[in-house]
Every structure is written in C-alpha cells, then in structure tokens.
Design an enzyme around this catalytic site. Structure first.
Site, PDB file in Angstrom:
ATOM      1  N   TYR A 157       0.814  -1.221   0.000  1.00  0.00           N
ATOM      2  CA  TYR A 157       0.000   0.000   0.000  1.00  0.00           C
ATOM      3  C   TYR A 157       0.846   1.268   0.000  1.00  0.00           C
ATOM      4  O   TYR A 157       2.054   1.217   0.109  1.00  0.00           O
ATOM      5  CB  TYR A 157      -1.044   0.010   1.097  1.00  0.00           C
ATOM      6  CG  TYR A 157      -0.645  -0.168   2.539  1.00  0.00           C
ATOM      7  CD1 TYR A 157      -1.612  -0.470   3.476  1.00  0.00           C
ATOM      8  CD2 TYR A 157       0.665  -0.002   2.993  1.00  0.00           C
ATOM      9  CE1 TYR A 157      -1.316  -0.617   4.816  1.00  0.00           C
ATOM     10  CE2 TYR A 157       0.975  -0.144   4.325  1.00  0.00           C
ATOM     11  CZ  TYR A 157      -0.016  -0.448   5.239  1.00  0.00           C
ATOM     12  OH  TYR A 157       0.307  -0.577   6.568  1.00  0.00           O
ATOM     13  N   GLU A 158       0.149   2.416  -0.200  1.00  0.00           N
ATOM     14  CA  GLU A 158       0.799   3.722  -0.444  1.00  0.00           C
ATOM     15  C   GLU A 158       1.661   3.672  -1.704  1.00  0.00           C
ATOM     16  O   GLU A 158       2.706   4.320  -1.782  1.00  0.00           O
ATOM     17  CB  GLU A 158       1.645   4.153   0.768  1.00  0.00           C
ATOM     18  CG  GLU A 158       0.895   4.212   2.079  1.00  0.00           C
ATOM     19  CD  GLU A 158       0.125   5.494   2.292  1.00  0.00           C
ATOM     20  OE1 GLU A 158       0.149   6.339   1.389  1.00  0.00           O
ATOM     21  OE2 GLU A 158      -0.504   5.638   3.350  1.00  0.00           O
ATOM     22  N   GLY A 159       1.237   2.885  -2.681  1.00  0.00           N
ATOM     23  CA  GLY A 159       2.033   2.681  -3.896  1.00  0.00           C
ATOM     24  C   GLY A 159       2.935   1.482  -3.700  1.00  0.00           C
ATOM     25  O   GLY A 159       3.762   1.454  -2.771  1.00  0.00           O
TER      26      GLY A 159
END
Length: 519
Positions: free
Chosen positions: A393-395
């Site tokens: 997550y968060e890229g």
C-alpha cells in the site's frame, strides 16, 4: 544540527550539510515521544488479541484516548485543534505508536493521510468544521482513492461526481479502504468534468454511503479494511476540497507525505520484533547455553539492528528536510503543495527501504524463534503477517521504484538538478557513473532506483555513524558490505558492466550486541 533546504529535493545527490537524526530531538520532543511509547506499551500491546478479534468499541476508544493526549494531531494547525509541530516529530511519534500493526494503520490513517489533505488544501471553514473532530480522536478518518480496477494506475479511477444544482452526486466503489468500519469522515477522490480529478470531504451519515463486509486479510486483523460504496451520495459544493479538477494535488501530495510516514509505521513493528527476538534468544537454551551465544544468531541480530539503523537514519534526515520545506514555502495552499512535493523522491526512497527492512527484520525474528515462531502462541507471527502489506500500500514498491527513476531523470532533463553525486563511498561512486544512464525498460529503471535508494541509505547511515553514537560505527560496519554488494548487483543490472566489491573490515558481532543492549 539542521541542513539548509536544497532546491527541488534530491538532496542526497549533492552532499548536504549536517543532517538531522533521532538523537537531535529536543527535550520537549522527547516528552511527546515518550508519551507515545508509553501509550503503545501500556494501552495497545496488552490488548492486541482483543484488537485482532475487532472487539466492539475497543479500537475507537483507543483512538479517542490517543486524541485526548494530543497524539492524533501532532502536525495539524494549532488553531484547529492540532499541536502545530513538525512532520519529523509526527513521524517519530507514529513510529512509537506502531508497535502493533493493526493499531498503527488505524491511527496512522486518521492522524495522517486522511487529514493531511484537509490541513494543506482546506479552506478555513472546512478546517474549522472537521479538523478539531479528527485531531481530538472524536472522529476517525479514511482516505478513498483505490478502486477494484484502479490501484497503481490511480488516475484510471471511475468514481464520478456529477454536478446537481449547487451540490455533487457521487457514484462509485472504493476498495481496500482502511478504517472503513469506523470512519466518520472520508476523503474521496472522484472524476469531475470528464477526466479531471477532484477531492471531496464526505461524512459517514450521508445518505447513499454503504460499507461492505470486512476483507478477510492475511494480517492487520485488528484494523478495518472494506469497500466503500457510493450511490448518489449528495455532497455540498462547500465540501469540495481545494478546487474542482485539482484533486490530484490533494491525492498525490497526501501520498507523498503518507509514504514518508509509512516508513516510520514500518520500523515501529520492526523495533518491537528486534526486542522480542533478542529477549527470546537470551531465554531459549540449546546445547547447554542461550542461543544468543551462537554466531549465526548474533549475525542475525546485528543485521536486524543494522537495517533498522539505516532506515531510521534515512527517515529522520528526510523528515527534517520536509520540515525545512514547510518552513520555506508553507502557509498558503500553493506553498503547502510545493512543500509537500519538494521531497517526494526521498519519501518514496525511504518508503521502499523501510518496508523492505521491516520484512527482513520480522522474517529473521521469526527464524530466531524457530518452530515456536510459526505458531500463533508467540507474538512474532502477528508481526510477520502484518508486515507483508507494507510493500503494497501507499504505492507498491515496484511503482515507487519506477517513480524514483523517472522523476530523477525528468528533473535532470529539466535542469532542476544537476545530477552531480557527492562521491564519498563505493556505493555513491557507482551512482555517480550510472545516474546518467537512460533505462531501457522497467527492470533497468528498478536497478537505477535501487542505486539511488542504496546511495541515500549509505550516505545517511555513514554520516550518522560519525556523530559519536555508541552503536553508530559498529552498525554501519555490519551494513557496509551489504549495501556495497547490493549496489554492485544493481549497477551490473543497469549497465551490464562488471564491478568488484571492495574489501571491508569484519565487524565484531559480540561488541555490537554489547553496545546495543547495554548502553
């Protein structure tokens, strides 16, 4: 011990002045940090089994209690209920609030990525209405960007906001939304006027919002993750955040700062895993002695601490630079945007390294526990499960690597940075030669990104090791050959050239463990 702001970020390419490291926090800062650590150890860790079972009201009560201590709004404006302190201190507090992954996600989203867009881009009326509720812990926040068919390609989202008089009607489905079960305020990204992205503040009690069942996750079982379904949700135009069509400023700058903070969220559990592994290695006896006496166990512990040292050095050096950017540019919406963008590359760099360091640390901690570590009766299994998502997550780390290589190349082409590298080590010498190579494909882009990440890691930890910390030089001695060998691999992958790794002095493992756990 603070260095000057360098233009356009990428401050690791040219050697900075003296950076900021964790030892430089003030006495007042340390009191706040201690409050956060005490909260984690006394309020959160004793109830992790109950959190994993999602006991009704427990997580909400903990967030409320954290808010009462001022921990939910450390870097939010004072006039709207926050403490008005720096991003670096907020990251340190988040690290110590992250000894349990499930609580970390819930707290980190509500104190970070869900409210930062409001803090940076909201107008006074929006901040006055919503920020005090979130910073106090009365309300929990959520950030809604991802969709079933829109993950890494965030701009392909299909949720739409259609004008209806003076309001908007929102329709779409958001996926993997942390805090969905408990959130009172959703920051929702939707398309308006064709393909332009806009951001909206949506209250939970708005008609048309529904929360799907909880996702059955591998880890982070105490956190809430679910789909948020929007069916003709009427949102007042007064809840349009920033400007119509400029929602990407909100979304991506929240992610920039979110990636920086996620690095701290990742080394929080890593810190606890090191503590658990060291304690277990001293207590577990085989062949008539504690397994902590065996050299291979010593090396595992030293490498775990070494990766932690490197990640920590990078995070707080970067956080100080982000604070400098807000001091220089912040105060207006445009200035806040510029400050949040300034060190976007470094934020991705620390996100990638810290999440991969966390993965290594919890894996080795479980290995030290042996068969017991593979059972749910011991706490390390939870850390192992919880850590896996940090690289997603968060890229994803793959997307962040592509971003790092692409953004560096673009800034060099636009002459916003020179591309000159301060050569002070084997790793930086490789980057100095490779930085001007144009990657031919994603594999080469990933290799260039790895060289950039390793150079920043090498420089940050090398500088910190010279500052007289008892563990600094010994831990860098453990990590230097690791960083060198990984940099050589990335250099060969990018350039196709052979390279010899220099010899280094063998570290004294017993001395390192003695320094780490007796001083």
């Amino acid at each position: 011990m603070k260095n000057a702001l360098t233009p356009f970020g990428c401050q690791f390419l040219a050697h900075p002045e003296i950076p900021f490291f964790p030892e430089d926090f003030s006495a007042d800062d340390r009191l706040m940090i201690k409050t956060a650590e005490d909260f984690s150890r006394k309020e959160v860790l004793p109830v992790v089994e109950r959190l994993d079972a999602q006991e009704d009201g427990l997580m909400v009560a903990l967030i409320k209690k954290a808010g009462e201590l001022g921990l939910c709004g450390v870097d939010a404006p004072e006039e709207f209920g926050g403490l008005g302190l720096g991003k670096n201190l907020a990251a340190r507090i988040l690290e110590l609030m992250s000894l349990n992954g499930s609580f970390s996600v819930t707290f980190g989203i509500t104190s970070g990525i869900s409210q930062v867009g409001l803090s940076l881009f909201g107008n006074s009326a929006q901040k006055e209405r919503y920020l005090p509720r979130v910073t106090s812990g009365e309300w929990i926040g959520a950030y809604c960007l991802s969709e079933p068919n829109s993950g890494s390609d965030a701009l392909s989202l299909t949720t739409r906001a259609t004008k209806d008089g003076s309001d908007y009607l929102l329709n779409g489905t958001k996926m993997w939304i942390s805090n969905a079960k408990w959130a009172d305020l959703f920051l929702v990204m939707a398309k308006t006027d064709g393909d332009k992205l806009s951001a909206f503040l949506v209250e939970r009690n708005s008609p048309g919002i529904s929360i799907a069942r909880e996702e059955h996750k591998l880890g982070l079982k105490g956190s809430s993750t679910a789909r948020v379904v929007l069916e003709n949700v009427r949102v007042s135009a007064s809840n349009l955040l920033h400007e119509e069509g400029l929602g990407h400023h909100v979304a991506f700058n929240a992610l920039n700062l979110g990636r920086f903070k996620l690095a701290s969220m990742s080394i929080g559990p890593a810190r606890h895993a090191i503590e658990l592994a060291f304690q277990y290695a001293q207590e577990r006896r085989q062949f008539g002695q504690p397994i902590a006496n065996f050299d291979l166990i010593k090396r595992k512990l030293c490498l775990m601490m070494g990766w932690f040292f490197v990640a920590e050095s990078m995070i707080y050096r970067t956080g100080a630079q982000i604070d400098r950017a807000f001091e220089a540019f912040g105060g207006t919406i445009d200035g806040n945007r510029k400050a949040a963008e300034e060190f976007a590359i470094e934020s991705s760099v620390v996100k990638v390294l810290a999440t991969e360091a966390e993965a290594f640390i919890v894996d080795e901690a479980l290995q030290i526990y042996g068969g017991y570590g593979y059972t749910e009766e011991f706490p390390i299994a939870r850390h192992y499960r919880d850590a896996r998502v940090s690289r997603i997550y968060e890229g994803t780390n793959e997307i962040n690597r592509i971003f790092i290589a692409d953004r560096i190349g673009r800034r060099m082409r636009e002459s916003k940075i020179s591309g000159d590298v301060a050569v002070d080590s084997f790793v930086t010498s490789l980057l100095a030669e490779a930085i001007r190579v144009t990657p031919a494909n994603q594999v080469e882009s990933g290799a260039l990104a790895d060289l950039i990440i390793l150079a920043y890691a090498d420089q940050s930890s090398r500088m910190r090791a010279t500052l007289g910390i008892s563990t600094g030089a010994p831990l860098f001695a453990v990590m230097e050959p690791v960083l060198n060998s990984r940099a050589a691999e990335a250099y060969q992958l990018l350039t196709g050239k052979a390279v010899s790794v220099p010899a280094v002095e063998k570290p004294d493992l017993s001395h390192i463990l003695s320094c780490a756990f007796t001083g």
